[in-house]
Enzyme design. Structure first.
Site, PDB file in Angstrom:
ATOM      1  CG  PHE A   3      24.502  86.828  30.327  1.00 19.57           C
ATOM      2  CD1 PHE A   3      24.565  85.754  29.505  1.00 19.57           C
ATOM      3  CD2 PHE A   3      24.092  87.887  29.941  1.00 19.57           C
ATOM      4  CE1 PHE A   3      24.049  85.867  28.086  1.00 19.57           C
ATOM      5  CE2 PHE A   3      23.704  88.242  28.688  1.00 19.57           C
ATOM      6  CZ  PHE A   3      23.743  87.131  27.677  1.00 19.57           C
ATOM      7  CE  LYS A  26      26.379  91.866  40.561  1.00 17.40           C
ATOM      8  NZ  LYS A  26      25.833  90.741  39.907  1.00 17.40           N
ATOM      9  CD  GLU A  28      21.949  89.558  37.975  1.00 17.66           C
ATOM     10  OE1 GLU A  28      23.208  89.714  38.205  1.00 17.66           O
ATOM     11  OE2 GLU A  28      21.192  90.238  37.080  1.00 17.66           O
ATOM     12  NE  ARG A  29      21.194  88.350  33.036  1.00 18.62           N
ATOM     13  CZ  ARG A  29      21.004  89.154  31.951  1.00 18.62           C
ATOM     14  NH1 ARG A  29      20.264  88.860  30.954  1.00 18.62           N
ATOM     15  NH2 ARG A  29      21.930  90.102  32.047  1.00 18.62           N
ATOM     16  CB  SER A  60      24.901  96.242  29.393  1.00 18.65           C
ATOM     17  OG  SER A  60      24.424  96.725  30.651  1.00 18.65           O
ATOM     18  CB  CYS A 116      31.737  91.756  24.253  1.00 17.81           C
ATOM     19  SG  CYS A 116      33.385  90.970  24.499  1.00 17.81           S
ATOM     20  CD  GLU A 129      26.097  94.559  22.890  1.00 14.67           C
ATOM     21  OE1 GLU A 129      25.498  94.964  23.826  1.00 14.67           O
ATOM     22  OE2 GLU A 129      27.118  93.971  22.678  1.00 14.67           O
TER      23      GLU A 129
END
Ligand code: NAD
Length: 516
Positions: A169, A193, A196-197, A246, A301, A401
């Site tokens: 995201f 893909k 989805e957020r 993640s 990140c 994290e």
């Protein structure tokens, strides 16, 4: 349009509440299509928690249609010349550049980051599109003449076929643009893909692909969560997976994709340390630290989430606190905002819990953003800049994290001690040293076991002519994203050995292994 608008008044920056949310479409074979699913993910504006759109969990038939389209498109796309592919990417870079503000507005709406940061998100992806335009050189193979008598060898870098990209995201434009432009320039097609957020930026880029006349099927976009990930991992027609996200998802996708024979590159989580030496330029270093720790609400990140203050630099904490407390927390589209909301209420909750755990375990909290109030946006997922000091390696706030605007501060007596802390941490994404000493900088670069190192550079994300080389626990795979390694990831080598000799048949056929 990539969204079926239940309300004709929808604009990308709409912030009023609607009972009837528009739905995000799929992009299959060059068409935006409504999903037939009965399962949807609600996407909320992180600054208000108003519903923005409903994102479908694609059905198996829809995902198969996406792969079938990519497979069909591959048959002709692989035959195109590299110049044809470059022409497409040159057009793509022009329209992305033209629409950078529209893309940024959508990113701010769905993801929450500030508008200027969202433009940076697009720009860093755009640079990969631009770099893909030099594929004519990057895709060259190798050749050697006269490898034996009358014999030559050439090798080609050829596309793999249908590839897949699974995105996180936090960079809704940059990460899809790390993936499909390089896959395509090498002659592959892709099933993408997005998260989805926040799939909006990807969908807008697909509108741009149609505008520039990209052949249908080069990129197909499916949506969803676990089922779509499993579909990608298991599909026999998909040859390679690029994943960014993640640890949990990355390890799972790496293993499940590899189990079905796929090539997988998996960029995962991070705990990036800054080492501040007492000889560093104090003002500039504190500014850099604050930008890299709290920018994008810490949801990068490559965010600097740990500062190791060496020796006298430990006296700088009050100034760090004072400057960080000046940052403005508000919705990402509000002028002057430095720190936007985090992505979801669950994410905010997790951040608060890790701060709490840190304090309980012995850390001090001289700057506490947990109860920050943003009057205009009382329902947003806001966390103010937070500083935890006296953090120890066994604290949960250090081990996990946090992915929020929280800077953990540790102390070390020497540079060697600081490097030992970093090398004992399982992650290896990024790190930075701040110093005015060349020999200290060189020592740090040589001794630190991290894939991307900054010297007075807080977020050392390499430009696209290099590769994104996170290491150890931050990466699974062999070939990294973008740069030469990125193109190697999306290609396979075919080696041709040719002999052209004016015939003189030997008296007797030889059956020994030819040794040239
Ligand atoms: P995430 O893992 O939750 O989601 C990434 C993708 O994986 C999404 O498309 C999601 O649908 C899917 N997914 C989520 N959980 C899954 C599961 N259990 N099984 C299978 N698929 C799953 O990651 P995120 O929260 O969107 O992104 C933040 C994370 O990404 C952070 O850990 C951050 O460090 C990391 N990240 C790493 C890099 C890098 O280059 N190393 C870059 C950006 C983000």
């Amino acid at each position: 349009m990539f969204r079926s608008s239940a309300s004709p008044a929808l604009s990308v920056l709409r912030r009023s509440y609607s009972n009837v949310a528009p739905t995000t479409k799929l992009f299959i074979d060059g068409q935006f299509v409504d999903s037939k699913t009965s399962s949807w993910v609600d996407l909320h504006d992180p600054a208000t928690n108003n519903l923005v759109t409903k994102v479908p969990n694609s059905t198996q038939n829809e995902m198969q249609a996406a792969v079938d389209s990519a497979k069909k498109a591959f048959d002709s796309w692989k035959q195109t010349s590299v110049l044809t592919r470059q022409q497409l990417m040159l057009k793509l870079q022009a329209v992305i550049r033209r629409d950078i503000k529209k893309l940024a507005a959508n990113i701010t709406l769905e993801q929450g980051k500030t508008l200027s940061d969202a433009e940076g998100d697009v720009m860093r992806g755009l640079q990969v599109v631009e770099h893909s335009c030099s594929a004519g050189t990057l895709l060259q193979g190798e050749s050697l003449q006269n490898i034996a008598k009358d014999m030559d060898i050439v090798s080609y870098k050829l596309p793999l076929g249908v590839t897949a990209g699974i995105c996180p995201f936090n960079f809704p434009a940059m990460i899809p643009l790390w993936m499909f432009p390089l896959a395509l320039i090498a002659g592959n097609t892709m099933v993408l893909k997005p998260s989805e957020r926040d799939p909006g930026a990807t969908m807008m880029i697909m509108e741009l692909m149609n505008e520039i006349g990209a052949p249908p099927g080069l990129v197909n976009v499916i949506h969803g969560t676990h089922d779509s990930v499993n579909f990608i991992c298991d599909s026999p027609d998909i040859r390679a997976i690029s994943f960014v996200g993640s640890d949990r998802a990355g390890k799972y996708i790496y293993e499940r994709g590899a189990a079905s024979g796929k090539r997988v590159q998996s960029n995962m989580g991070a705990k990036n340390h800054a080492v501040v030496l007492p000889d560093a330029d104090r003002g500039a270093t504190i500014d850099q630290l604050i930008g890299a720790a709290f920018g994008a609400a810490g949801q990068r990140c490559m965010a600097l989430s740990v500062a190791i203050l060496v020796g006298e630099a430990q006296q700088w904490i009050p100034e760090i606190v004072e400057r960080a407390s000046r940052l403005k927390v508000s919705a990402g589209h509000e002028p002057g905002t430095d720190v936007g909301p985090v992505i979801t209420p669950q994410s905010k909750q997790r951040i608060l819990e890790l701060v709490e755990a840190g304090i309980k375990q012995g850390a001090k909290c001289p700057l506490d953003g947990r109860n920050v109030k943003v009057e205009k946006y009382p329902n947003g997922n806001f966390v103010g800049p937070t500083l935890l000091t006296e953090v120890q390696p066994h604290h949960d706030c250090y081990k996990e994290e946090i992915f929020g605007p929280v800077l953990c501060v540790m102390s070390a007596d020497t540079l060697e001690d600081a490097v030992a802390i970093i090398n004992a941490n399982p992650y290896g994404n990024g790190t930075a040293v701040f110093t005015t000493s060349g020999s200290h900088a060189r020592q740090f670069v040589n001794e630190v076991d991290v894939g991307q190192v900054g010297v007075n550079v807080p977020i050392p994300v390499p430009l696209p002519m290099f590769s994104f080389t996170g290491s150890r626990g931050s990466f699974h795979g062999d070939l990294h994203f973008y740069g030469k390694q990125g193109l190697n990831f999306y290609t396979q080598t075919k080696t041709i050995t040719s002999m052209w000799r004016k015939g003189q048949a030997a008296a007797k056929s030889s059956v020994s292994m030819p040794v040239h």
